[in-house]
Enzyme design. Sequence first.
Site, PDB file in Angstrom:
ATOM      1  NE  ARG A  16      -2.171  -1.379   3.693  1.00  0.00           N
ATOM      2  CZ  ARG A  16      -2.657  -0.972   4.828  1.00  0.00           C
ATOM      3  NH1 ARG A  16      -3.692  -0.364   4.884  1.00  0.00           N
ATOM      4  NH2 ARG A  16      -1.892  -1.450   5.812  1.00  0.00           N
ATOM      5  CG  LEU A  18      -1.006   5.539  -4.787  1.00  0.00           C
ATOM      6  CD1 LEU A  18       0.006   6.701  -5.264  1.00  0.00           C
ATOM      7  CD2 LEU A  18      -1.882   4.927  -5.969  1.00  0.00           C
ATOM      8  CE  LYS A 118     -19.371   1.236  -3.537  1.00  0.00           C
ATOM      9  NZ  LYS A 118     -20.262   0.043  -2.720  1.00  0.00           N
ATOM     10  CB  ILE A 437     -22.833   5.609   9.679  1.00  0.00           C
ATOM     11  CG1 ILE A 437     -23.652   6.821   9.032  1.00  0.00           C
ATOM     12  CG2 ILE A 437     -22.970   4.212   8.947  1.00  0.00           C
ATOM     13  CD1 ILE A 437     -25.243   6.738   8.865  1.00  0.00           C
ATOM     14  CD  GLU A 490     -18.360   0.195  13.543  1.00  0.00           C
ATOM     15  OE1 GLU A 490     -17.795   0.045  12.544  1.00  0.00           O
ATOM     16  OE2 GLU A 490     -19.686   0.276  13.319  1.00  0.00           O
ATOM     17  NE  ARG A 521     -12.593   2.323   3.441  1.00  0.00           N
ATOM     18  CZ  ARG A 521     -12.219   1.538   4.486  1.00  0.00           C
ATOM     19  NH1 ARG A 521     -11.132   1.296   5.084  1.00  0.00           N
ATOM     20  NH2 ARG A 521     -13.161   0.754   5.012  1.00  0.00           N
ATOM     21  CD1 TRP A 567     -18.187  -4.860  -1.076  1.00  0.00           C
ATOM     22  CD2 TRP A 567     -18.172  -3.870   1.226  1.00  0.00           C
ATOM     23  NE1 TRP A 567     -18.951  -3.480  -1.025  1.00  0.00           N
ATOM     24  CE2 TRP A 567     -18.809  -2.930   0.152  1.00  0.00           C
ATOM     25  CE3 TRP A 567     -17.991  -3.722   2.254  1.00  0.00           C
ATOM     26  CZ2 TRP A 567     -19.181  -1.444   0.574  1.00  0.00           C
ATOM     27  CZ3 TRP A 567     -18.444  -2.316   2.827  1.00  0.00           C
ATOM     28  CH2 TRP A 567     -19.328  -1.452   1.822  1.00  0.00           C
ATOM     29  CG  HIS A 647     -25.190   3.299   6.061  1.00  0.00           C
ATOM     30  ND1 HIS A 647     -25.447   4.353   5.795  1.00  0.00           N
ATOM     31  CD2 HIS A 647     -23.911   3.106   5.713  1.00  0.00           C
ATOM     32  CE1 HIS A 647     -24.643   5.198   5.332  1.00  0.00           C
ATOM     33  NE2 HIS A 647     -23.697   4.238   5.111  1.00  0.00           N
ATOM     34  CG  HIS A 700     -16.236   9.099   1.463  1.00  0.00           C
ATOM     35  ND1 HIS A 700     -17.492   9.155   1.698  1.00  0.00           N
ATOM     36  CD2 HIS A 700     -15.540   7.743   1.471  1.00  0.00           C
ATOM     37  CE1 HIS A 700     -17.665   7.704   2.005  1.00  0.00           C
ATOM     38  NE2 HIS A 700     -16.563   6.990   1.748  1.00  0.00           N
TER      39      HIS A 700
END
Length: 760
Positions: A16, A18, A118, A437, A490, A521, A567, A647, A700
């Site tokens: 990762r 980048l 998406k 959320i 969380e 992300r 996912w 959600h 975001h």
Amino acid sequence: MTRIHNLGFPRIGARRELKFALEGYWKGERSRDELLQTGAELRQRHWQAQQGLDLIPVGDFSFYDQMLDMSFTLGNLPARVQGFAGDELDNYFRVARGRSAQAHAECCGGVAAGEMTKWFDTNYHYIVPEFTADTCFTLNPRRLLDQLSEARTAGIKAKPVIIGPVTYLSLGKVKDDSNPLALLEQLLPVYAELLEALAQQGVEWVQIDEPILVTDLSETQQAALEYSYATLRNSEVKLLLTSYFGQLQDNLPLVARLPVAGVHLDCINARNEVAELIERLPSDRVISLGVINGRNIWKSDLTALLDWLEPLAAQLGDRLWLAPSCSLLHVPVDLNSEDQLDADVRSWLAFAVQKLDELRVLGRALRSGRDSVTAELAENRQALESRRTSPRVHNPAVRDAVAALKPALGERRSPYAARAAVQAARLQLPAYPTTTIGSFPQTAEIRQARRQFKAGELSAVDYRKAMEAEIAHCVREQEALELDVLVHGEPERNDMVEYFGEQLEGYAFSRFGWVQSYGSRCVKPPILFGDISRPTPITVEWSRYAQSLTNKPMKGMLTGPVTILNWSFVRDDQPRADSCRQLALAMRGEVLDLEKAGISVIQIDEAALREGLPLRQSEWKDYLDWAVESFRITANGVADETQIHTHMCYSEFNDIMQAIANMDADVITIETSRSDMELLDAFDHFQYPNEIGPGVYDIHSPNIPDQAQMVELMRKAAERVPAERLWVNPDCGLKTRQWPEVTPALRNMVAAAQALRAAS
């Protein structure tokens, strides 16, 4: 001889690199030159990984998104980002995320980020191009030409990759009443200019992606494709028209007659169309077959592929090309990094590097005969047989439970109106109730504690104390902000899917199996290899502890079965519907255990419901039937007094509102802020029966929305949904944000709700 090539390679780096370079640059911790150097190093490394192919893609590397890159190549920048200080890279990141690096944010402020949704039916998000009737296009080929020059210097046999004009316009959005396809007249000369610039650099082949070809095309889109490629036919480069993610179906005759030099077909999805495409294509056209799955991680059956391909190679000769089905953007980089993955499962897998190895084996076998790859084929057969016969894959008890499912399992005890009354009496919430959320910032301290725990440097007792301290902090912050329904934040969760998969039987996990979701992300999809069950409760103790800290309602937070499925890297040896029902039964047990623990509000996220929708409308009903059934099995065993939320985010939902209503969640929270409440247009014609929280805070982007912005968004929502059924919440979870952003944004959100209550 058969040629082998690739459509695209993962851009994030095996570790990762980048991601970390981008985030360091945005924070002002890395310079522009350091970011650009990381990009150059990754491109060189990835081209080297593709050596041995006859053609290697160039231009598939992006600092954020390939559609955003195309917008900049075509000079299509929103007016709101023009006139700022800084250079093109600053404007690029302003469109992507609302601001550039920290230094430029301080002097130039933020703007509204581009809408994000998406990419077809994947979990990759693209930045939506914006158009008006007055949009003009101006070629800016520097990014592509610079990468082409780098590749040439490195000795790479380059095939530039661009998004096709009809896909580009069809996936954009107009900001007035115009038709985006009406812009073709202005757009095609810029495409022609780009192809001429590539020809001047000695390019022979250009991959031009038109994935829109696997969808239901209107007559206008079909005419646009014919007109576009008739216009571009005189280019000096050869065009490889590329489709992926599905079948051509009724678009196949159209594709076969387009004046292009070659056509790529996704043979994971459209193998049955190969014979017809060969028959219809003129005899001088190349046909590229996508025979290696670019979206999943299981090894290919190389022997079976050769049984099929050898006659085609004899028939087509030099006209046959082989490739992955789509860009390898959707799979992890390299399985060789996985030194801790279960040995059996590891032997069944192929990441991007290994998929190209499979491609090389096929190419060598077709050129030199199977004897040249005897060892590779034997190893491949052994791995496939090991997976097929493994007792770890099949659990008769799970299969029996799915076979015994009855429709009543998915029914709530009372209709929504009756449930709403008893829930209101129990929860005692004000008008325009506020909530989030689920997740709160994953701080450096949280990540460090998780790393130490996994490394054995922190005991289970001390890890639990650390997470409970973070939960207590989240609860205190939410109470200080005067939110109405709280969450535990969380801190213990690495990812909303991976966390649950780690505690379900039938899953395996990689260490470095990251794929890009958007920008910086990245997600690490669990590997669903076997039948699924839940050995023990997963979230109950965390939720019970959080509820003990407050008198306000505490939401239990779960990921729903459809999202866990979509996912994950899913099994390819049984229908997706069967796996989803197994997940539903497992998560139903978690819901019931949360209710027994005294949790009055339970959110079951189905962020990926729309994402899994087939690209052809004729196939929607079957998918939605089993997807909605799975959600209802998960959610509907609770008493009327227990409020069920779900959600969804960053997809187009307007065309499936009936299916969403059929889920019968008491409250749905949904992304709307980036689209300026456009997603609520569906409510002009559809009377959504339950409660809804349209997101008013775009999480975001690092920008902090003010109270007035959020009040205005909620007033737009109240024009479509009765105010008494509206909630106020962010678009999505807050794990990727920082507390200095989150706290003032939520303070403004609560103030907006209070202002709405005062005005009602």
